[in-house]
Design an enzyme around this catalytic site. Sequence first.
Site, PDB file in Angstrom:
ATOM      1  CB  ALA A  61      -0.878  -0.016   1.240  1.00  0.00           C
ATOM      2  N   GLY A 100       0.751  -5.069   1.046  1.00  0.00           N
ATOM      3  CA  GLY A 100      -0.355  -5.138   0.092  1.00  0.00           C
ATOM      4  C   GLY A 100       0.069  -5.761  -1.231  1.00  0.00           C
ATOM      5  CD  GLU A 103      -2.398  -7.580   2.758  1.00  0.00           C
ATOM      6  OE1 GLU A 103      -2.051  -6.409   2.492  1.00  0.00           O
ATOM      7  OE2 GLU A 103      -3.134  -7.864   3.705  1.00  0.00           O
ATOM      8  CD  GLU A 123       1.278  -5.598   5.620  1.00  0.00           C
ATOM      9  OE1 GLU A 123       2.131  -6.439   5.947  1.00  0.00           O
ATOM     10  OE2 GLU A 123       0.615  -5.688   4.567  1.00  0.00           O
TER      11      GLU A 123
HETATM   12  C1  LIG Z   1     -11.022   5.087  10.588  1.00  0.00           C
HETATM   13  C2  LIG Z   1      -9.965   4.128  10.346  1.00  0.00           C
HETATM   14  C3  LIG Z   1     -10.192   3.249   9.194  1.00  0.00           C
HETATM   15  C4  LIG Z   1      -9.139   2.250   9.202  1.00  0.00           C
HETATM   16  C5  LIG Z   1      -9.152   1.347   8.066  1.00  0.00           C
HETATM   17  C6  LIG Z   1      -8.076   1.693   7.092  1.00  0.00           C
HETATM   18  C7  LIG Z   1      -8.037   0.684   6.064  1.00  0.00           C
HETATM   19  C8  LIG Z   1      -6.926   0.963   5.124  1.00  0.00           C
HETATM   20  C9  LIG Z   1      -6.803  -0.216   4.247  1.00  0.00           C
HETATM   21  C10 LIG Z   1      -5.393  -0.439   3.975  1.00  0.00           C
HETATM   22  C11 LIG Z   1      -5.156  -1.853   3.658  1.00  0.00           C
HETATM   23  C12 LIG Z   1      -3.780  -2.167   4.111  1.00  0.00           C
HETATM   24  C13 LIG Z   1      -3.062  -2.986   3.138  1.00  0.00           C
HETATM   25  C14 LIG Z   1      -1.664  -3.419   3.535  1.00  0.00           C
HETATM   26  O1  LIG Z   1      -1.765  -4.535   4.361  1.00  0.00           O
HETATM   27  C15 LIG Z   1      -0.855  -2.331   4.168  1.00  0.00           C
HETATM   28  C16 LIG Z   1       0.495  -2.188   3.519  1.00  0.00           C
HETATM   29  O2  LIG Z   1       0.781  -2.689   2.471  1.00  0.00           O
HETATM   30  S1  LIG Z   1       1.592  -1.195   4.336  1.00  0.00           S
HETATM   31  C17 LIG Z   1       3.040  -1.228   3.313  1.00  0.00           C
HETATM   32  C18 LIG Z   1       3.789  -2.488   3.445  1.00  0.00           C
HETATM   33  N1  LIG Z   1       5.024  -2.413   2.679  1.00  0.00           N
HETATM   34  C19 LIG Z   1       6.200  -2.154   3.236  1.00  0.00           C
HETATM   35  O3  LIG Z   1       6.339  -2.010   4.406  1.00  0.00           O
HETATM   36  C20 LIG Z   1       7.353  -2.055   2.287  1.00  0.00           C
HETATM   37  C21 LIG Z   1       8.063  -0.765   2.485  1.00  0.00           C
HETATM   38  N2  LIG Z   1       9.168  -0.574   1.562  1.00  0.00           N
HETATM   39  C22 LIG Z   1      10.333  -1.205   1.689  1.00  0.00           C
HETATM   40  O4  LIG Z   1      10.567  -2.010   2.549  1.00  0.00           O
HETATM   41  C23 LIG Z   1      11.397  -0.825   0.707  1.00  0.00           C
HETATM   42  O5  LIG Z   1      11.109   0.432   0.212  1.00  0.00           O
HETATM   43  C24 LIG Z   1      11.549  -1.817  -0.470  1.00  0.00           C
HETATM   44  C25 LIG Z   1      10.239  -2.052  -1.163  1.00  0.00           C
HETATM   45  C26 LIG Z   1      12.118  -3.151   0.040  1.00  0.00           C
HETATM   46  C27 LIG Z   1      12.545  -1.218  -1.492  1.00  0.00           C
HETATM   47  O6  LIG Z   1      13.755  -0.893  -0.837  1.00  0.00           O
HETATM   48  P1  LIG Z   1      14.845   0.039  -1.526  1.00  0.00           P
HETATM   49  O7  LIG Z   1      15.071  -0.429  -2.888  1.00  0.00           O
HETATM   50  O8  LIG Z   1      15.997   0.112  -0.593  1.00  0.00           O
HETATM   51  O9  LIG Z   1      14.173   1.460  -1.681  1.00  0.00           O
HETATM   52  P2  LIG Z   1      13.737   2.501  -0.550  1.00  0.00           P
HETATM   53  O10 LIG Z   1      13.340   1.801   0.682  1.00  0.00           O
HETATM   54  O11 LIG Z   1      14.778   3.538  -0.444  1.00  0.00           O
HETATM   55  O12 LIG Z   1      12.406   3.104  -1.183  1.00  0.00           O
HETATM   56  C28 LIG Z   1      12.468   3.898  -2.350  1.00  0.00           C
HETATM   57  C29 LIG Z   1      11.423   4.980  -2.221  1.00  0.00           C
HETATM   58  O13 LIG Z   1      10.137   4.371  -2.225  1.00  0.00           O
HETATM   59  C30 LIG Z   1       9.400   4.781  -1.083  1.00  0.00           C
HETATM   60  N3  LIG Z   1       8.541   3.672  -0.665  1.00  0.00           N
HETATM   61  C31 LIG Z   1       8.895   2.411  -0.463  1.00  0.00           C
HETATM   62  N4  LIG Z   1       7.843   1.672  -0.132  1.00  0.00           N
HETATM   63  C32 LIG Z   1       6.782   2.493  -0.127  1.00  0.00           C
HETATM   64  C33 LIG Z   1       5.401   2.316   0.126  1.00  0.00           C
HETATM   65  N5  LIG Z   1       4.889   1.115   0.439  1.00  0.00           N
HETATM   66  N6  LIG Z   1       4.604   3.395   0.026  1.00  0.00           N
HETATM   67  C34 LIG Z   1       5.086   4.591  -0.307  1.00  0.00           C
HETATM   68  N7  LIG Z   1       6.396   4.831  -0.565  1.00  0.00           N
HETATM   69  C35 LIG Z   1       7.222   3.784  -0.481  1.00  0.00           C
HETATM   70  C36 LIG Z   1      10.460   5.106  -0.065  1.00  0.00           C
HETATM   71  O14 LIG Z   1       9.956   5.967   0.901  1.00  0.00           O
HETATM   72  C37 LIG Z   1      11.528   5.736  -0.937  1.00  0.00           C
HETATM   73  O15 LIG Z   1      11.169   7.059  -1.208  1.00  0.00           O
HETATM   74  P3  LIG Z   1      11.823   8.281  -0.429  1.00  0.00           P
HETATM   75  O16 LIG Z   1      11.312   8.183   0.979  1.00  0.00           O
HETATM   76  O17 LIG Z   1      13.293   8.076  -0.491  1.00  0.00           O
HETATM   77  O18 LIG Z   1      11.313   9.457  -1.147  1.00  0.00           O
END
Ligand SMILES: CCCCCCCCCCCCC[C@H](O)CC(=O)SCCNC(=O)CCNC(=O)[C@H](O)C(C)(C)COP(=O)(O)OP(=O)(O)OC[C@H]1O[C@@H](n2cnc3c(N)ncnc32)[C@H](O)[C@@H]1OP(=O)(O)O
Length: 719
Positions: A61, A100, A103, A123
């Site tokens: 996500a 996500g 997922e 997450e």
């Molecule tokens: C009233 C209340 C209501 C409540 C209900 C709400 C419901 C909402 C429904 C949501 C459903 C949830 C679904 C899901 O389960 C939730 C998720 O998916 S959370 C996200 C999970 N993913 C992660 O944790 C992965 C995160 N990323 C990483 O680990 C790494 O980035 C990577 C993918 C392994 C890549 O690593 P690298 O190559 O080293 O690159 P960087 O880490 O430097 O990243 C580059 C750049 O991308 C940005 N970025 C990375 N991942 C995300 C992301 N998921 N979203 C947005 N941006 C992302 C990262 O910040 C870097 O950018 P920069 O910060 O440098 O500008």
Amino acid sequence: MAQYTRVSGVVGLITLQNPPVNALSAVVRQGIVDKVETALSDPKVKSVVICGQNGNFCGGADIKEFGTKMFGPPLIPMIHSIEAANKPVVAAIEGSALGGGLELALGCHYRIAHSKARLGLPEVTLGLLPAAGGSQRLPRLIGVPAALNLITTGRHVTAAEALQLGIVDQVTDHNTVDAAVKFALSVAGRSLDARRISTYPCPRPSDLDALFEEVMQKVRQSARGAIAPVACVQAVRAAATLPYTQGMEREKELMATLFTSGQARAMQYIFFAQRAVGRWRMPSGASWDTSKPRPVTKAAVIGLGTMGRGIAVALARAGLSVVAVETQEKQLLEAKQAMSSMLERGAKRRGGVPALGLISYSQSIQAAADVDLVIEAVFEDMALKIEVFKQLTAVCKPGTLLCTNTSGLDVDQLASETPNPELVVGMHFFAPAHVMNLLEVVYGPRSSPQAVATAMQLGKKMGKASVAVGNCSGFVGNRMLKLYLEQASFLLEEGATPELVDRALEEFGFPMGVFRMSDLSGLDVGWRVRKAAGLAEPGEASGPSARIRKGYRYSPIGDLVCEQGRFGQKTGRGWYQYEKPGSRVARSDPWMHSFLEQYRARHGLVARSIDHQEVLERCLYSLINEGFRILEDGIAAGPEDIDVIYVFGYGWPRHRGGPMFYASMVGLAKVLERLEHYHQAHPDVPNLQPCSLLRRLVASGSPPVHMWREVRKKLHSQL
Ligand SMILES: CCCCCCCCCCCCC[C@H](O)CC(=O)SCCNC(=O)CCNC(=O)[C@H](O)C(C)(C)COP(=O)(O)OP(=O)(O)OC[C@H]1O[C@@H](n2cnc3c(N)ncnc32)[C@H](O)[C@@H]1OP(=O)(O)O
């Protein structure tokens, strides 16, 4: 967005397009919904492949959307409609399939992964749970124990492990999309009844209650107050005990609690802070985007004590050729043996081959003649370091970067002793250096931006959160720590015990309280520093000046404990007692309690009752106050730098986001008011006096943490 093409005549190929990690932003979700509909309604299309652009399936996500009003089609129905499709949908996983992203893949009927891909549900590390069906589908696919492990730790697995666990159906070393298209062709027209994971019964271990009880207990213990890991266990329990639709309801309910919690905000802040600190900037204006690092393929480490060994191992693990230099033969042999077993243990744990061949050992500093960069890790003594730097200057090829591993010596003084001060930077590693993931890169006024860029890049390559900081006594981490330790000692004088102080800090979320931590690191280290600074004096002085140094309150308690030969775990006695020297389990020590009583009696101090709140406010707010001074002095570029240092190097609980973020959550006005209160009560402790940046921030309406840099800039421009 998502792109759609038809390949091999009958396969609809949907490509997620949102660089760099194809996060599932509103536009991407809309794109997937539209393109899936196109593929399913096209009679020529017999099966579908979903892949990500640029060799990366999907990073999950879009975390940036979480703090905002969310638009676009929601993830859960989007994934359901893929799973419900009447044509096979195959996920082609390259790069990462995380959160996500995984997922989404679990909603597909088949998953093909490249051998270098990484998969996981991280997450929990963002204060959340896999809430797009991940907590319900994964246990149905791979069983409860394996799903609990992945979901509560958030760890990423390799494609090989994913295949073994049953998460993916096939692993390829070749072009993943081609392999997925071939696979999609082979399954076209087949029944999908057995491929929809949400319809699977969840395999129930016979001892379900006992299993969950045991896991919950472990998770609560290691979570140290974080709520997400506990919610993850509850969600998987729902998968194991409820029908799918009710399980999904429970997943949603638990997610709603986490989603709006301060903990999720704190952990997502740290996620972005960790990335922001890589975009470093020096007060001169030099920065990451204008300074090109030099290539470093061969490095030398001088001095193979505990730190030097860890640094050399970390360098070799990062794939560098390492020359390890230790002048004492016995020490060199011991180091070689210890480093080899460190590398072997690490390789066994992670899988892979130990990088033994990358390290060469020498007793002569001459061996560093052809390296690109040297990290000096000799004893913490300025005269010795100056001597080593002189020898290195004579031996190394021109342009070699000279780095000093020091936890507090003046990097600029050392640089000024060399003919090329621009090539000198500090690299403050944390012990054990092959384990701890933090590096402070310390620049002096003469360090060149290229030297900083090179050290920062090397830190990144070694897998460390690397933070560029200015040169001052203690740099960032230890400078703040000093105030925290000082307050802890004052609390003992006023009536607290080591146990009380530690309990308060451990309940806050630190893995160890200040006294248990000091016992682990060795009390003699700080004692040596205080003696060198002229603070610790031999014997116990009496009279009103006994607890005053340089005009301010000073607690000699730590010095007196050291005079008893109590250096912590290594001597079996410190603030606590241990079964024997080297044992790790701290037990209350009646000797310490009577020592404290006698000490107070000798100094006319009357013990008063101290509660956990006072411990936290005194220890943490004084540390935070110093953090504001560090920002004011320009030693750290922003609050994110300080927070990353504290979370990665000092055990600050991640779910509290680091000290500066925590201050913003508590409310800057409250922190200011409590500091003023304690400073009034203890006017002889200047460090409790609120710093002017904190006052300015409060006066300007306590802006959120990401706006502090602006306020500081204004403050500087007005000076
Ligand atoms: C009233 C209340 C209501 C409540 C209900 C709400 C419901 C909402 C429904 C949501 C459903 C949830 C679904 C899901 O389960 C939730 C998720 O998916 S959370 C996200 C999970 N993913 C992660 O944790 C992965 C995160 N990323 C990483 O680990 C790494 O980035 C990577 C993918 C392994 C890549 O690593 P690298 O190559 O080293 O690159 P960087 O880490 O430097 O990243 C580059 C750049 O991308 C940005 N970025 C990375 N991942 C995300 C992301 N998921 N979203 C947005 N941006 C992302 C990262 O910040 C870097 O950018 P920069 O910060 O440098 O500008």
